[in-house]
Design a protein around this motif. Structure first.
Motif, PDB file in Angstrom:
ATOM      1  N   TYR A   1     -49.900  -9.537 -21.787  1.00 40.41           N
ATOM      2  CA  TYR A   1     -49.460  -8.272 -21.197  1.00 40.41           C
ATOM      3  C   TYR A   1     -48.972  -7.373 -22.329  1.00 40.41           C
ATOM      4  CZ  TYR A   1     -49.487 -10.762 -16.759  1.00 40.41           C
ATOM      5  OH  TYR A   1     -49.859 -11.482 -15.653  1.00 40.41           O
ATOM      6  N   HIS A   2     -49.278  -6.100 -22.219  1.00 37.90           N
ATOM      7  CA  HIS A   2     -48.835  -5.155 -23.244  1.00 37.90           C
ATOM      8  C   HIS A   2     -47.446  -4.598 -22.934  1.00 37.90           C
ATOM      9  CE1 HIS A   2     -52.711  -5.414 -25.093  1.00 37.90           C
ATOM     10  NE2 HIS A   2     -53.272  -5.194 -23.925  1.00 37.90           N
ATOM     11  N   CYS A   3     -46.962  -4.887 -21.722  1.00 39.12           N
ATOM     12  CA  CYS A   3     -45.678  -4.356 -21.273  1.00 39.12           C
ATOM     13  C   CYS A   3     -44.826  -5.497 -20.716  1.00 39.12           C
ATOM     14  CB  CYS A   3     -45.939  -3.304 -20.197  1.00 39.12           C
ATOM     15  SG  CYS A   3     -44.466  -2.692 -19.384  1.00 39.12           S
ATOM     16  N   TYR A   4     -43.588  -5.554 -21.140  1.00 35.63           N
ATOM     17  CA  TYR A   4     -42.655  -6.589 -20.684  1.00 35.63           C
ATOM     18  C   TYR A   4     -42.490  -6.540 -19.168  1.00 35.63           C
ATOM     19  CZ  TYR A   4     -38.210  -9.005 -19.976  1.00 35.63           C
ATOM     20  OH  TYR A   4     -37.219  -9.831 -19.526  1.00 35.63           O
TER      21      TYR A   4
ATOM     22  N   GLN B   1     -41.988 -33.199  -6.194  1.00 34.98           N
ATOM     23  CA  GLN B   1     -42.316 -34.612  -6.363  1.00 34.98           C
ATOM     24  C   GLN B   1     -42.856 -34.816  -7.782  1.00 34.98           C
ATOM     25  OE1 GLN B   1     -44.798 -35.400  -2.965  1.00 34.98           O
ATOM     26  NE2 GLN B   1     -43.061 -35.357  -1.580  1.00 34.98           N
ATOM     27  N   GLN B   2     -44.090 -35.277  -7.942  1.00 41.25           N
ATOM     28  CA  GLN B   2     -44.631 -35.485  -9.287  1.00 41.25           C
ATOM     29  C   GLN B   2     -45.382 -34.261  -9.820  1.00 41.25           C
ATOM     30  OE1 GLN B   2     -44.706 -37.966  -6.977  1.00 41.25           O
ATOM     31  NE2 GLN B   2     -43.178 -39.168  -8.047  1.00 41.25           N
ATOM     32  N   ASP B   3     -45.542 -33.234  -8.999  1.00 41.67           N
ATOM     33  CA  ASP B   3     -46.221 -32.016  -9.442  1.00 41.67           C
ATOM     34  C   ASP B   3     -45.249 -31.137 -10.222  1.00 41.67           C
ATOM     35  OD1 ASP B   3     -48.603 -32.728  -8.195  1.00 41.67           O
ATOM     36  OD2 ASP B   3     -48.017 -31.763  -6.318  1.00 41.67           O
ATOM     37  N   PHE B   4     -45.748 -30.506 -11.259  1.00 42.57           N
ATOM     38  CA  PHE B   4     -44.907 -29.618 -12.065  1.00 42.57           C
ATOM     39  C   PHE B   4     -45.650 -28.321 -12.347  1.00 42.57           C
ATOM     40  CE2 PHE B   4     -47.325 -32.045 -15.155  1.00 42.57           C
ATOM     41  CZ  PHE B   4     -47.752 -31.072 -16.044  1.00 42.57           C
ATOM     42  N   PHE B   5     -44.875 -27.282 -12.632  1.00 49.08           N
ATOM     43  CA  PHE B   5     -45.412 -25.987 -13.019  1.00 49.08           C
ATOM     44  C   PHE B   5     -44.417 -25.390 -14.005  1.00 49.08           C
ATOM     45  CE2 PHE B   5     -46.547 -21.561 -12.765  1.00 49.08           C
ATOM     46  CZ  PHE B   5     -47.913 -21.588 -12.552  1.00 49.08           C
ATOM     47  N   ILE B   6     -44.891 -25.052 -15.196  1.00 47.59           N
ATOM     48  CA  ILE B   6     -44.022 -24.522 -16.243  1.00 47.59           C
ATOM     49  C   ILE B   6     -44.561 -23.171 -16.691  1.00 47.59           C
ATOM     50  CG2 ILE B   6     -43.061 -24.896 -18.552  1.00 47.59           C
ATOM     51  CD1 ILE B   6     -43.627 -27.917 -18.076  1.00 47.59           C
ATOM     52  N   VAL B   7     -43.664 -22.196 -16.797  1.00 44.26           N
ATOM     53  CA  VAL B   7     -44.040 -20.867 -17.268  1.00 44.26           C
ATOM     54  C   VAL B   7     -43.204 -20.534 -18.496  1.00 44.26           C
ATOM     55  CG1 VAL B   7     -44.073 -18.411 -16.702  1.00 44.26           C
ATOM     56  CG2 VAL B   7     -44.647 -20.071 -14.969  1.00 44.26           C
ATOM     57  N   ARG B   8     -43.884 -20.014 -19.511  1.00 42.38           N
ATOM     58  CA  ARG B   8     -43.203 -19.539 -20.717  1.00 42.38           C
ATOM     59  C   ARG B   8     -43.568 -18.071 -20.902  1.00 42.38           C
ATOM     60  NH1 ARG B   8     -45.182 -24.564 -21.563  1.00 42.38           N
ATOM     61  NH2 ARG B   8     -43.728 -26.128 -22.311  1.00 42.38           N
ATOM     62  N   LEU B   9     -42.564 -17.250 -21.092  1.00 39.44           N
ATOM     63  CA  LEU B   9     -42.779 -15.831 -21.363  1.00 39.44           C
ATOM     64  C   LEU B   9     -42.198 -15.546 -22.738  1.00 39.44           C
ATOM     65  CD1 LEU B   9     -43.628 -12.980 -20.555  1.00 39.44           C
ATOM     66  CD2 LEU B   9     -41.382 -12.718 -19.460  1.00 39.44           C
ATOM     67  N   TYR B  10     -43.040 -15.066 -23.628  1.00 38.60           N
ATOM     68  CA  TYR B  10     -42.591 -14.798 -24.993  1.00 38.60           C
ATOM     69  C   TYR B  10     -43.371 -13.634 -25.583  1.00 38.60           C
ATOM     70  CZ  TYR B  10     -46.738 -17.563 -26.139  1.00 38.60           C
ATOM     71  OH  TYR B  10     -48.027 -18.038 -26.221  1.00 38.60           O
ATOM     72  N   GLN B  11     -42.815 -13.064 -26.621  1.00 40.49           N
ATOM     73  CA  GLN B  11     -43.460 -11.966 -27.328  1.00 40.49           C
ATOM     74  C   GLN B  11     -44.126 -12.542 -28.567  1.00 40.49           C
ATOM     75  OE1 GLN B  11     -40.830  -8.792 -28.522  1.00 40.49           O
ATOM     76  NE2 GLN B  11     -42.433  -7.277 -28.161  1.00 40.49           N
ATOM     77  N   ASP B  12     -45.400 -12.197 -28.773  1.00 41.12           N
ATOM     78  CA  ASP B  12     -46.108 -12.716 -29.936  1.00 41.12           C
ATOM     79  C   ASP B  12     -45.841 -11.841 -31.168  1.00 41.12           C
ATOM     80  OD1 ASP B  12     -47.751 -10.485 -29.679  1.00 41.12           O
ATOM     81  OD2 ASP B  12     -49.475 -11.604 -28.943  1.00 41.12           O
ATOM     82  N   LEU B  13     -46.453 -12.192 -32.268  1.00 42.34           N
ATOM     83  CA  LEU B  13     -46.173 -11.517 -33.534  1.00 42.34           C
ATOM     84  C   LEU B  13     -46.667 -10.078 -33.612  1.00 42.34           C
ATOM     85  CD1 LEU B  13     -46.804 -14.441 -36.028  1.00 42.34           C
ATOM     86  CD2 LEU B  13     -44.615 -13.496 -35.267  1.00 42.34           C
ATOM     87  N   VAL B  14     -47.569  -9.687 -32.716  1.00 38.37           N
ATOM     88  CA  VAL B  14     -48.031  -8.294 -32.718  1.00 38.37           C
ATOM     89  C   VAL B  14     -47.341  -7.467 -31.634  1.00 38.37           C
ATOM     90  CG1 VAL B  14     -50.256  -8.800 -33.787  1.00 38.37           C
ATOM     91  CG2 VAL B  14     -50.055  -8.824 -31.305  1.00 38.37           C
ATOM     92  N   GLY B  15     -46.383  -8.072 -30.934  1.00 38.40           N
ATOM     93  CA  GLY B  15     -45.593  -7.333 -29.960  1.00 38.40           C
ATOM     94  C   GLY B  15     -46.056  -7.435 -28.522  1.00 38.40           C
ATOM     95  N   ASP B  16     -47.178  -8.128 -28.269  1.00 38.50           N
ATOM     96  CA  ASP B  16     -47.629  -8.315 -26.887  1.00 38.50           C
ATOM     97  C   ASP B  16     -46.792  -9.402 -26.226  1.00 38.50           C
ATOM     98  OD1 ASP B  16     -49.711  -6.447 -26.990  1.00 38.50           O
ATOM     99  OD2 ASP B  16     -51.097  -7.915 -27.836  1.00 38.50           O
ATOM    100  N   TRP B  17     -46.737  -9.359 -24.897  1.00 36.70           N
ATOM    101  CA  TRP B  17     -46.022 -10.366 -24.121  1.00 36.70           C
ATOM    102  C   TRP B  17     -47.019 -11.360 -23.572  1.00 36.70           C
ATOM    103  CZ3 TRP B  17     -40.915 -10.913 -24.201  1.00 36.70           C
ATOM    104  CH2 TRP B  17     -40.191  -9.853 -24.734  1.00 36.70           C
ATOM    105  N   VAL B  18     -46.744 -12.630 -23.757  1.00 39.35           N
ATOM    106  CA  VAL B  18     -47.653 -13.698 -23.335  1.00 39.35           C
ATOM    107  C   VAL B  18     -46.974 -14.512 -22.240  1.00 39.35           C
ATOM    108  CG1 VAL B  18     -48.988 -15.707 -24.051  1.00 39.35           C
ATOM    109  CG2 VAL B  18     -48.635 -13.801 -25.648  1.00 39.35           C
ATOM    110  N   LEU B  19     -47.684 -14.686 -21.134  1.00 38.27           N
ATOM    111  CA  LEU B  19     -47.217 -15.521 -20.042  1.00 38.27           C
ATOM    112  C   LEU B  19     -48.099 -16.768 -20.040  1.00 38.27           C
ATOM    113  CD1 LEU B  19     -45.190 -15.513 -17.640  1.00 38.27           C
ATOM    114  CD2 LEU B  19     -47.100 -14.745 -16.238  1.00 38.27           C
ATOM    115  N   SER B  20     -47.522 -17.890 -20.439  1.00 37.72           N
ATOM    116  CA  SER B  20     -48.239 -19.162 -20.481  1.00 37.72           C
ATOM    117  C   SER B  20     -47.840 -19.980 -19.264  1.00 37.72           C
ATOM    118  CB  SER B  20     -47.899 -19.944 -21.743  1.00 37.72           C
ATOM    119  OG  SER B  20     -48.338 -19.260 -22.876  1.00 37.72           O
TER     120      SER B  20
END
Length: 82
Positions: free
Chosen positions: A45-48, A8-27
């Protein structure tokens, strides 16, 4: 990678990306499109594989709550930091 769920009007968005130092970020960001009640969280996360495991858990949780995936038009460019 960007994945969006909607119920309905509720949303949930996830972004998974690698930052500039090589860590994986789950936003994660969530809320309701009709009001200003939104929030977000970033987890490093330090591991994909750990990040992907959490992403799969989130997918199962959203499905159980009745959320449906929606199409994302963004494209991510992978950079080789290795």
């Amino acid at each position: 990678m960007i994945i969006r769920w909607r119920k309905q009007q509720d949303f949930f968005i996830v972004r998974l990306y690698q930052d500039l130092v090589g860590d994986w970020v789950l936003s994660e960001s969530w809320g309701n499109s009709l009001n200003q009640d939104n929030a977000f969280n970033h987890t490093v996360y330090h591991c994909y594989h750990e990040a992907r495991h959490r992403l799969r858990e989130i997918g199962r949780e959203k499905k159980q709550l009745g959320f449906k995936k929606t199409a994302a038009k963004e494209q991510q460019i992978e950079l080789d930091f290795g």
